[in-house]
Design an enzyme around this catalytic site. Structure first.
Site, PDB file in Angstrom:
ATOM      1  N   GLY A  12     -47.260 -16.482  -3.190  1.00 63.80           N
ATOM      2  CA  GLY A  12     -48.270 -16.618  -4.063  1.00 63.80           C
ATOM      3  C   GLY A  12     -47.455 -16.341  -5.503  1.00 63.80           C
ATOM      4  O   GLY A  12     -46.864 -15.383  -5.632  1.00 63.80           O
ATOM      5  N   GLY A  14     -49.335 -16.305  -8.499  1.00 64.59           N
ATOM      6  CA  GLY A  14     -50.246 -15.655  -9.471  1.00 64.59           C
ATOM      7  C   GLY A  14     -49.799 -14.468 -10.010  1.00 64.59           C
ATOM      8  O   GLY A  14     -48.575 -14.260 -10.198  1.00 64.59           O
ATOM      9  N   PHE A  15     -50.687 -13.794 -10.601  1.00 61.85           N
ATOM     10  CA  PHE A  15     -50.292 -12.766 -11.512  1.00 61.85           C
ATOM     11  C   PHE A  15     -49.248 -11.708 -10.584  1.00 61.85           C
ATOM     12  O   PHE A  15     -48.541 -11.054 -11.121  1.00 61.85           O
ATOM     13  CB  PHE A  15     -51.650 -11.890 -12.096  1.00 61.85           C
ATOM     14  CG  PHE A  15     -52.397 -12.901 -13.028  1.00 61.85           C
ATOM     15  CD1 PHE A  15     -51.822 -13.089 -14.259  1.00 61.85           C
ATOM     16  CD2 PHE A  15     -53.410 -13.371 -12.680  1.00 61.85           C
ATOM     17  CE1 PHE A  15     -52.599 -13.719 -15.104  1.00 61.85           C
ATOM     18  CE2 PHE A  15     -54.216 -14.120 -13.759  1.00 61.85           C
ATOM     19  CZ  PHE A  15     -53.596 -14.323 -14.918  1.00 61.85           C
ATOM     20  N   GLY A  16     -49.880 -11.442  -9.486  1.00 60.24           N
ATOM     21  CA  GLY A  16     -49.375 -10.397  -8.565  1.00 60.24           C
ATOM     22  C   GLY A  16     -47.835 -10.606  -8.331  1.00 60.24           C
ATOM     23  O   GLY A  16     -47.022 -10.263  -8.299  1.00 60.24           O
ATOM     24  N   VAL A  80     -48.286 -20.734   2.545  1.00 62.75           N
ATOM     25  CA  VAL A  80     -48.001 -19.583   3.557  1.00 62.75           C
ATOM     26  C   VAL A  80     -49.448 -19.628   4.365  1.00 62.75           C
ATOM     27  O   VAL A  80     -50.624 -19.810   4.117  1.00 62.75           O
ATOM     28  CB  VAL A  80     -47.821 -18.148   3.054  1.00 62.75           C
ATOM     29  CG1 VAL A  80     -48.123 -17.412   4.026  1.00 62.75           C
ATOM     30  CG2 VAL A  80     -46.552 -18.077   2.169  1.00 62.75           C
ATOM     31  N   GLU A 176     -69.366 -15.907 -19.134  1.00 62.54           N
ATOM     32  CA  GLU A 176     -68.426 -16.694 -19.933  1.00 62.54           C
ATOM     33  C   GLU A 176     -68.713 -18.040 -20.098  1.00 62.54           C
ATOM     34  O   GLU A 176     -68.645 -18.677 -21.192  1.00 62.54           O
ATOM     35  CB  GLU A 176     -66.966 -16.315 -19.796  1.00 62.54           C
ATOM     36  CG  GLU A 176     -66.664 -14.821 -20.190  1.00 62.54           C
ATOM     37  CD  GLU A 176     -65.063 -14.522 -19.854  1.00 62.54           C
ATOM     38  OE1 GLU A 176     -64.513 -13.548 -20.499  1.00 62.54           O
ATOM     39  OE2 GLU A 176     -64.417 -15.151 -19.030  1.00 62.54           O
ATOM     40  N   ASP A 305     -55.908  -9.595  -5.473  1.00 63.21           N
ATOM     41  CA  ASP A 305     -57.229  -9.824  -4.708  1.00 63.21           C
ATOM     42  C   ASP A 305     -57.270  -9.705  -3.170  1.00 63.21           C
ATOM     43  O   ASP A 305     -58.174  -9.493  -2.525  1.00 63.21           O
ATOM     44  CB  ASP A 305     -57.669 -11.411  -4.864  1.00 63.21           C
ATOM     45  CG  ASP A 305     -58.234 -11.532  -6.388  1.00 63.21           C
ATOM     46  OD1 ASP A 305     -58.567 -10.414  -7.052  1.00 63.21           O
ATOM     47  OD2 ASP A 305     -57.906 -12.694  -7.014  1.00 63.21           O
ATOM     48  N   ALA A 320     -56.959  -9.476 -13.361  1.00 66.97           N
ATOM     49  CA  ALA A 320     -55.598  -9.968 -13.466  1.00 66.97           C
ATOM     50  C   ALA A 320     -54.844  -8.518 -13.590  1.00 66.97           C
ATOM     51  O   ALA A 320     -53.704  -8.447 -12.943  1.00 66.97           O
ATOM     52  CB  ALA A 320     -55.608 -10.890 -14.591  1.00 66.97           C
ATOM     53  N   GLN A 321     -55.118  -7.588 -14.340  1.00 63.20           N
ATOM     54  CA  GLN A 321     -54.536  -6.143 -14.684  1.00 63.20           C
ATOM     55  C   GLN A 321     -54.259  -5.668 -13.406  1.00 63.20           C
ATOM     56  O   GLN A 321     -53.204  -5.158 -13.377  1.00 63.20           O
ATOM     57  CB  GLN A 321     -55.255  -5.444 -15.661  1.00 63.20           C
ATOM     58  CG  GLN A 321     -55.043  -5.956 -17.029  1.00 63.20           C
ATOM     59  CD  GLN A 321     -53.519  -5.843 -17.441  1.00 63.20           C
ATOM     60  OE1 GLN A 321     -52.699  -5.143 -17.338  1.00 63.20           O
ATOM     61  NE2 GLN A 321     -53.069  -6.752 -18.291  1.00 63.20           N
TER      62      GLN A 321
END
Length: 435
Positions: A12, A14-16, A80, A176, A305, A320-321
């Site tokens: 992955g 993404g952010f992590g 994966v 949003e 997540d 995200a944080q």
């Protein structure tokens, strides 16, 4: 680089996953980062692509470009599809190969989440979610096409259905998105059609809960609701969706006709828990220890997540944080292990606050006892999001675009783009010319 170096596989980008890879840039390891896309996506701004504020290239960066200076890191484009934890193998599929095994010494699963329709997968064809760039472009097409079709439609009775937009889910994504559609209609489209009045569009935000932004303080939740209503959004709370089809939705037994329904209600984690055959929480996320590893398998880390971790008796949110801080912690832990240093302290999430923008120039922000609303919260939101973008070029581009849109109300990304040309019946244009 030698073959004796430990191999770290990160599933992955993404952010992590990206945060973990960056943390390992100087570690004596070989890193393989696998992602089904070639880009890292800043998901919190997807709704701005869907509402024509930003273009796709302004919120995404090629992973190879981001990690170009990390000589110990190899980026692989693939998906994966499984893990054999006893043999320490990851299986990935690409365009021309299936279930290719890749051995690892350490594994970081940061495979993210997808839409959850809470058992109603039949809703999916009629209510797209917003998780990828393709999703955002598809929703943008759907919104803009609704106005174009209404402009061309001779029967004014059909206009109402075409210009009714229904959003299902009153969390940050729904709030949003609803606010952004309202601003698009009021500011950018208002004077650009001749046969219809874009401001007559009806925007509904539905949620089964009795408050918007459930995790926020009541005062901020109510402020967000009032702001949306001021923008012309109809907010219906305490009402679940019974049915979604091509003609609209059924809510509390009432049919609401709409050609544009957008799903902003929930997410489901990747099947990592099934791959590992380990304990999961009720949502299917992998239960991990305070060091972010799978119990009994200290070489397997799960972040973002995909992971379920409690702090102070409450589960950490899928934002995200959380993923960024968990990814960094996993990277630090591996680096210390391979260099013989003491392990870091148990992971603890530092809450920088949660925020949601509600239309242009207005946001709500909650950080501990600090509660902000209005323009100051919006400036804080804008600063945090700009600084969180992956590359300096994107930060400059987004800042300039936001400034231009704020001052002029003009949007340059209001494009309907069908990347796959629809098949047409009958002879081609060239064939017709030849006849």
């Amino acid at each position: 680089m030698t073959d004796r170096m430990p191999v770290v596989v990160i599933a992955g980008g993404g952010f992590g996953g990206l945060s973990a890879a960056k943390e390992l840039r100087n570690a004596p390891v070989r890193v393989f980062l696998i992602d089904r896309n070639n880009h890292h996506l800043f998901q919190p701004l997807l709704y701005q692509v869907a509402t024509s504020v930003l273009s796709p290239a302004q919120i995404a960066s090629p992973i190879r470009d981001i990690l170009r200076k990390q000589e110990n890191t190899t980026v692989l484009m693939g998906e994966v599809v499984g893990v054999e934890k006893e043999k320490k193998l990851v299986f990935a599929s690409s365009a021309d190969r299936e279930r290719v095994p890749l051995p690892y010494d350490y594994l970081i699963l940061a495979t993210g989440a997808t839409h959850s329709y809470f058992g109603h997968n039949d809703f999916e064809p009629y209510a797209p979610g917003l998780k990828t760039l393709a999703d955002a472009v598809a929703v943008r097409n759907k919104i803009l096409q609704a106005f174009e079709q209404a402009e061309a439609e001779e029967d004014p009775r059909v206009h109402r259905d075409l210009l009714t937009f229904v959003l299902v889910g009153g969390g940050p994504a729904g709030v949003e998105m609803a606010g952004a559609i309202a601003v698009l209609v009021r500011n950018s489209l208002r004077t650009q059609f001749r046969r219809i009045d874009p401001t007559s569009a009806r925007i509904l935000l539905l949620d089964r809960s009795k408050k918007l932004l459930n995790s926020y303080a009541d005062g901020l939740s109510e402020a967000a609701k009032e702001r949306l209503e001021k923008l012309g959004v109809e907010v219906r709370l305490g009402q679940g969706v019974d049915k979604i089809d091509a003609d609209g939705v059924v809510v509390a037994g009432q049919r609401i006709s709409s050609r544009t329904v957008i799903w902003t209600a929930g997410v489901a984690p990747s099947p990592a828990a099934k791959w590992l055959n380990v304990e999961a929480d009720g949502a299917g996320r992998v239960r991990i220890g305070q060091d972010l590893t799978v119990p009994g398998y200290p070489e397997i880390f799960v972040v973002g997540d995909t992971a379920a971790l409690d702090q102070d008796g409450q589960p950490l949110a899928g934002v995200a944080q959380v993923a960024i801080q968990e990814g960094r912690h996993a990277g630090v832990t591996i680096r210390r292990r391979v260099t013989g240093q003491p392990a870091p302290a148990a992971f603890r999430y530092f809450d920088k606050g949660t925020m949601a923008v509600v239309g242009q120039g207005y946001a709500v922000l909650q950080s501990g006892k600090l509660h902000l609303r209005g323009l100051p919260a919006w400036w804080a939101w804008a600063a945090v999001h700009i600084l969180s973008l992956a590359q300096p070029g994107l930060r400059i581009s987004v800042f300039l675009q936001w400034s231009w849109t704020y001052l002029t109300r003009q949007r340059g990304a209001r494009l309907i783009v069908n990347y796959c040309r629809p098949a047409r019946e009958g002879p081609t244009f060239e064939a017709a010319q030849a006849q």
